[in-house]
Design a protein around this motif. Structure first.
Motif, mmCIF file in Angstrom:
data_model
loop_
_atom_site.group_PDB
_atom_site.id
_atom_site.type_symbol
_atom_site.label_atom_id
_atom_site.label_comp_id
_atom_site.label_asym_id
_atom_site.label_seq_id
_atom_site.Cartn_x
_atom_site.Cartn_y
_atom_site.Cartn_z
ATOM 1 N N UNK A 1 0.839 -1.203 0.000
ATOM 2 C CA UNK A 1 0.000 0.000 0.000
ATOM 3 C C UNK A 1 0.878 1.258 0.000
ATOM 4 N N UNK B 1 2.703 1.698 -3.288
ATOM 5 C CA UNK B 1 1.821 2.242 -4.322
ATOM 6 C C UNK B 1 1.575 3.729 -4.078
ATOM 7 N N UNK B 2 1.326 4.092 -2.808
ATOM 8 C CA UNK B 2 1.009 5.490 -2.495
ATOM 9 C C UNK B 2 2.205 6.426 -2.680
ATOM 10 N N UNK B 3 3.410 5.869 -2.727
ATOM 11 C CA UNK B 3 4.599 6.735 -2.846
ATOM 12 C C UNK B 3 4.635 7.473 -4.176
ATOM 13 N N UNK B 4 3.877 6.987 -5.177
ATOM 14 C CA UNK B 4 3.860 7.664 -6.470
ATOM 15 C C UNK B 4 4.922 7.166 -7.429
ATOM 16 N N UNK B 5 5.659 6.139 -7.026
ATOM 17 C CA UNK B 5 6.744 5.659 -7.884
ATOM 18 C C UNK B 5 6.200 4.977 -9.139
ATOM 19 N N UNK C 1 3.591 5.820 -10.907
ATOM 20 C CA UNK C 1 3.263 6.838 -11.904
ATOM 21 C C UNK C 1 4.522 7.237 -12.669
ATOM 22 N N UNK C 2 5.623 7.444 -11.909
ATOM 23 C CA UNK C 2 6.869 7.824 -12.564
ATOM 24 C C UNK C 2 7.363 6.698 -13.473
ATOM 25 N N UNK C 3 7.080 5.481 -13.060
ATOM 26 C CA UNK C 3 7.447 4.303 -13.862
ATOM 27 C C UNK C 3 6.743 4.357 -15.223
ATOM 28 N N UNK C 4 5.455 4.638 -15.202
ATOM 29 C CA UNK C 4 4.713 4.733 -16.461
ATOM 30 C C UNK C 4 5.151 5.965 -17.262
ATOM 31 N N UNK C 5 5.456 7.046 -16.579
ATOM 32 C CA UNK C 5 5.897 8.271 -17.263
ATOM 33 C C UNK C 5 7.266 8.088 -17.918
ATOM 34 N N UNK D 1 10.183 7.894 -16.124
ATOM 35 C CA UNK D 1 11.083 8.801 -15.422
ATOM 36 C C UNK D 1 12.032 8.069 -14.480
ATOM 37 N N UNK E 1 13.560 0.743 -12.654
ATOM 38 C CA UNK E 1 12.570 -0.001 -13.439
ATOM 39 C C UNK E 1 12.562 -1.465 -13.040
ATOM 40 N N UNK F 1 -2.219 -2.072 -10.288
ATOM 41 C CA UNK F 1 -2.115 -0.619 -10.182
ATOM 42 C C UNK F 1 -1.387 -0.049 -11.396
ATOM 43 N N UNK G 1 -2.870 2.705 -14.042
ATOM 44 C CA UNK G 1 -2.229 4.005 -14.308
ATOM 45 C C UNK G 1 -1.941 4.130 -15.801
ATOM 46 N N UNK H 1 5.694 2.693 -22.228
ATOM 47 C CA UNK H 1 6.630 3.686 -21.691
ATOM 48 C C UNK H 1 7.865 3.812 -22.575
ATOM 49 N N UNK I 1 6.835 5.756 -25.547
ATOM 50 C CA UNK I 1 6.616 7.141 -25.153
ATOM 51 C C UNK I 1 7.939 7.887 -24.980
ATOM 52 N N UNK J 1 6.371 13.726 -6.345
ATOM 53 C CA UNK J 1 5.939 12.370 -6.625
ATOM 54 C C UNK J 1 4.519 12.109 -6.106
ATOM 55 N N UNK K 1 0.903 11.705 -7.969
ATOM 56 C CA UNK K 1 0.030 10.537 -7.756
ATOM 57 C C UNK K 1 -1.402 10.979 -7.470
#
Lengths: 261, 176
Positions: free
Chosen positions: A4, A7-11, A13-17, A19, A25, A41, A45, B70, B73, B160, B164
């Motif tokens: 949890x 997932x909440x750390x936002x990593x 999203x950066x993975x999909x972006x 970054x 990775x 998740x 995303x 990705x 992209x 980050x 999110x």
């Protein structure tokens, strides 16, 4: 592992972006394979992002598909028909070898240039590494100094200027636990050539000086603070100017600073 | 179709593979490229360049490069940024009125005909302005977290998680 929190750390999203670094990775990959909720998740995303990027695109022109298809597939097929236009193969041979020579020359030139570039960046890299090392050293020195000033076990003894140098002053930091001694010599004038300051621990009655070192090689960085030998039982400290290499007994006419514990 | 099934098809590199790749991703990549260049012709040109690179390097894709989407992209975004930096392009650039992807929506809605796309656009416009900026810089423009933090004047450590939250908002709107 707390998925949890991960997932909440936002990593993800950066993975999909796109970054994250390759190693980051790989880490995400490992977790995704291990934990279905992370994989889930990631896919959600990605879906959102695919929708988003799709929605902001203007319409593509109708021939875009064909233009690109031709560019990819016809290049790939690699079928090129060659019709001999000339019946002078000998000239062709000469021309080809000339071009080859020219090409080789060019490549050689490029190689040299690349070598120089490589060398340059190696040098730069080395310089950077050097400055990293320097900074690390400085940092270490600063930490030593900071500890010196902070440590409550350090007894601070102020040494006052004497007849030869009334303006001179120095400070002793004497640790009561490990008996180490540091000398702050910022208040002493630069010693003349061929001379060096020598530090003495003193017993008062009768006056017995014991050398605890020279202020020359043990400076911490460029702080003018020197480490000298430990002493257990000093009652005072003095600093004299001595000929290079130091003396067995202090030259009292050259007593620069003196202080009692 | 899972990513693995899709890749197995695409690796064949035939006519069908290309059609699949194009149908699945051309418009997404075009969206990303167009958002950076703001010029349809240039963007189509860069899209072609992007596909050439993708086609040529298909064999080098592996999981350490992230999701297949990705990877695509990144190629598209980098190609567009390269084009943006080329002198040639800067001299030709005229109308730079739209500065983020939501402005583009307003420009393009008139020519849109797909209902589902317009649906998404309406959702996207409901995002908070802060989120629009954040997603625009981090995703579309390829800024680093550091650059985003400086541009939007938000603490680096929160980029980050703020991102999110914004993507969550988007997902709530899109129900994914």
């Amino acid at each position: 592992m707390n998925t949890r929190e991960y997932i909440e750390s936002g990593v993800l999203e950066l993975y999909i972006f796109g970054k994250l670094s390759e190693s980051e990775n790989e880490e995400v990959q490992v977790y995704a394979n291990e934990y279905p909720e992370i994989k889930q998740e990631i896919e959600s995303i990605e879906k959102a992002i695919i929708n988003l990027s799709y929605s902001v695109a203007p319409n593509l022109s109708l021939d875009n598909f064909n233009t690109i298809r031709k560019a990819l597939l016809e290049r790939e097929s690699g079928v090129v028909t060659l019709k001999p236009k000339s019946n002078w193969p000998a000239y062709m041979g000469w021309a080809a070898s000339f071009l080859l020579l020219l090409g080789a020359g060019f490549l050689y030139f490029q190689m040299n240039q690349n070598d120089t570039l490589l060398k340059d960046s190696r040098e730069k890299n080395q310089d950077l590494q050097k400055s990293v090392v320097t900074l690390e050293e400085q940092n270490k020195n600063n930490e030593t100094l900071l500890n010196l000033f902070k440590d409550e076990n350090n007894k601070v003894v102020a040494l006052a200027g004497q007849t030869v140098a009334p303006e001179a002053k120095a400070k002793i930091y004497w640790n009561q636990n490990d008996h180490s001694v540091y000398v702050d010599a910022a208040g002493l004038p630069e010693p003349p050539k061929g001379y060096v300051y020598q530090v003495w621990s003193l017993k008062m009655d009768p006056l017995t000086p014991t050398s605890i070192g020279l202020l020359e090689k043990t400076e911490i960085g460029k702080s003018r603070i020197f480490k000298v030998d430990n002493t257990m039982d000093a009652e005072g400290f003095g600093i004299t100017l001595e000929p290079a290499g130091g003396s067995a007994a202090p030259t009292l006419e050259q007593l620069y600073t003196l202080g009692k514990v | 179709m899972t990513q693995e099934e899709l890749l197995a098809q695409i690796y064949k590199k035939d006519n069908k593979a290309f059609t699949l790749l194009y149908d699945m991703y051309a418009k997404n990549l075009y969206g990303i490229i167009y958002n950076l260049l703001k010029d349809r012709e240039e963007a189509e040109d860069v899209l072609q360049e992007t596909f050439v690179k993708i086609w040529k390097n298909l064999d080098t894709y592996n999981e350490s490069k992230g999701r297949f989407f990705t990877w695509l992209l990144n190629i598209a975004r980098n190609s567009a940024i390269d084009r943006l930096r080329s002198k040639n392009f800067n001299n030709n650039q005229k109308n730079l009125s739209s500065d983020n992807f939501v402005h583009i929506l307003d420009d393009t809605t008139r020519t849109m005909n797909k209902i589902d796309t317009i649906g998404i656009q309406e959702f996207v416009k409901k995002l908070k302005p802060k989120c629009i900026q954040l997603i625009d810089l981090l995703f579309f423009k390829g800024y680093t977290q550091q650059e985003v933090s400086e541009t939007l004047e938000i603490p680096l450590g929160t980029v980050k998680t703020q991102n999110r939250n914004c993507i969550n908002e988007l997902r709530n709107l899109l129900r994914v």
